[in-house]
Design a protein around this motif. Structure first.
Motif, PDB file in Angstrom:
ATOM      1  N   SER A  17       0.799  -1.232   0.000  1.00  9.34           N
ATOM      2  CA  SER A  17       0.000   0.000   0.000  1.00  9.34           C
ATOM      3  C   SER A  17       0.829   1.279   0.000  1.00  9.34           C
ATOM      4  O   SER A  17       0.401   2.301  -0.527  1.00  9.34           O
ATOM      5  CB  SER A  17      -0.943   0.010   1.206  1.00  9.34           C
ATOM      6  N   ARG A  18       2.018   1.261   0.585  1.00 10.36           N
ATOM      7  CA  ARG A  18       2.835   2.475   0.713  1.00 10.36           C
ATOM      8  C   ARG A  18       4.212   2.358   0.074  1.00 10.36           C
ATOM      9  O   ARG A  18       4.963   3.317   0.074  1.00 10.36           O
ATOM     10  CB  ARG A  18       3.023   2.837   2.191  1.00 10.36           C
ATOM     11  N   GLY A  19       4.577   1.181  -0.386  1.00 12.98           N
ATOM     12  CA  GLY A  19       5.863   1.011  -1.051  1.00 12.98           C
ATOM     13  C   GLY A  19       7.045   0.947  -0.104  1.00 12.98           C
ATOM     14  O   GLY A  19       8.157   1.285  -0.470  1.00 12.98           O
ATOM     15  N   GLY A  20       6.837   0.525   1.121  1.00 12.53           N
ATOM     16  CA  GLY A  20       7.930   0.447   2.084  1.00 12.53           C
ATOM     17  C   GLY A  20       7.450  -0.178   3.376  1.00 12.53           C
ATOM     18  O   GLY A  20       6.713  -1.152   3.368  1.00 12.53           O
ATOM     19  N   GLY A  41       5.848   8.158  14.515  1.00 13.22           N
ATOM     20  CA  GLY A  41       5.854   7.111  13.510  1.00 13.22           C
ATOM     21  C   GLY A  41       6.547   7.579  12.254  1.00 13.22           C
ATOM     22  O   GLY A  41       6.885   8.756  12.121  1.00 13.22           O
ATOM     23  N   ALA A  42       6.776   6.656  11.356  1.00 14.39           N
ATOM     24  CA  ALA A  42       7.468   6.978  10.108  1.00 14.39           C
ATOM     25  C   ALA A  42       7.050   5.994   9.023  1.00 14.39           C
ATOM     26  O   ALA A  42       6.658   4.868   9.305  1.00 14.39           O
ATOM     27  CB  ALA A  42       8.981   6.914  10.310  1.00 14.39           C
ATOM     28  N   ILE A  43       7.158   6.468   7.801  1.00 14.63           N
ATOM     29  CA  ILE A  43       7.032   5.615   6.617  1.00 14.63           C
ATOM     30  C   ILE A  43       8.388   5.667   5.919  1.00 14.63           C
ATOM     31  O   ILE A  43       8.904   6.753   5.630  1.00 14.63           O
ATOM     32  CB  ILE A  43       5.943   6.113   5.642  1.00 14.63           C
ATOM     33  N   VAL A  44       8.974   4.518   5.678  1.00 16.94           N
ATOM     34  CA  VAL A  44      10.280   4.426   5.028  1.00 16.94           C
ATOM     35  C   VAL A  44      10.082   3.727   3.697  1.00 16.94           C
ATOM     36  O   VAL A  44       9.561   2.618   3.646  1.00 16.94           O
ATOM     37  CB  VAL A  44      11.281   3.655   5.910  1.00 16.94           C
ATOM     38  N   SER A  45      10.493   4.411   2.622  1.00 16.10           N
ATOM     39  CA  SER A  45      10.331   3.864   1.271  1.00 16.10           C
ATOM     40  C   SER A  45      11.669   3.862   0.546  1.00 16.10           C
ATOM     41  O   SER A  45      12.347   4.885   0.520  1.00 16.10           O
ATOM     42  CB  SER A  45       9.349   4.716   0.457  1.00 16.10           C
TER      43      SER A  45
END
Length: 124
Positions: free
Chosen positions: A52-55, A87-91
């Motif tokens: 869904s988010r690529g990472g 929080g974080a999103i890592v791609s």
């Protein structure tokens, strides 16, 4: 934690591994005189959101239940920050690079710095 730059005055130490994707981490940040350094103890868990988010997502909470006697000696002369939400999103962006989107709601306990100034700096 080796990617955290010591040149920025940040010290990072893994205190505990929780399963395959979880860590309890001690993070200390240098502050100039007359303020004391700040530290936090976080409980972080990674979640795969590649489809869904690529990472992957990293969900962070304050590790308030971590035994204070097990903290590194570096915590003795520093003030503990409160983390309310983080929080974080890592791609991945290439073979050796990544993009990091991070959100943190932290009380750094900076009584000498007006809240309005902290809000202005963190939003820009």
């Amino acid at each position: 934690p080796t990617w955290m730059p010591a040149a920025l005055g940040m010290e990072v130490e893994i205190l505990e591994r929780k399963g395959r994707f979880g860590l309890v981490v001690f993070m200390k940040l240098w502050f100039p005189w007359p303020m004391n350094d700040r530290y936090c103890v976080i409980d972080a868990a990674a979640v795969d959101v590649t489809a869904s988010r690529g990472g992957f997502a990293v969900v962070v909470r304050d590790a308030t239940d971590f035994d204070a006697e097990k903290l590194p000696a570096a915590a003795a002369d520093a003030v503990r920050c409160d983390i309310f939400l983080a929080g974080a999103i890592v791609s991945p962006t290439g073979p050796a690079t990544m993009a990091l989107r991070n959100v943190m709601n932290v009380d750094p306990r900076l009584a000498v710095v007006p809240t309005s100034l902290v809000n202005f700096v963190t939003r820009h």
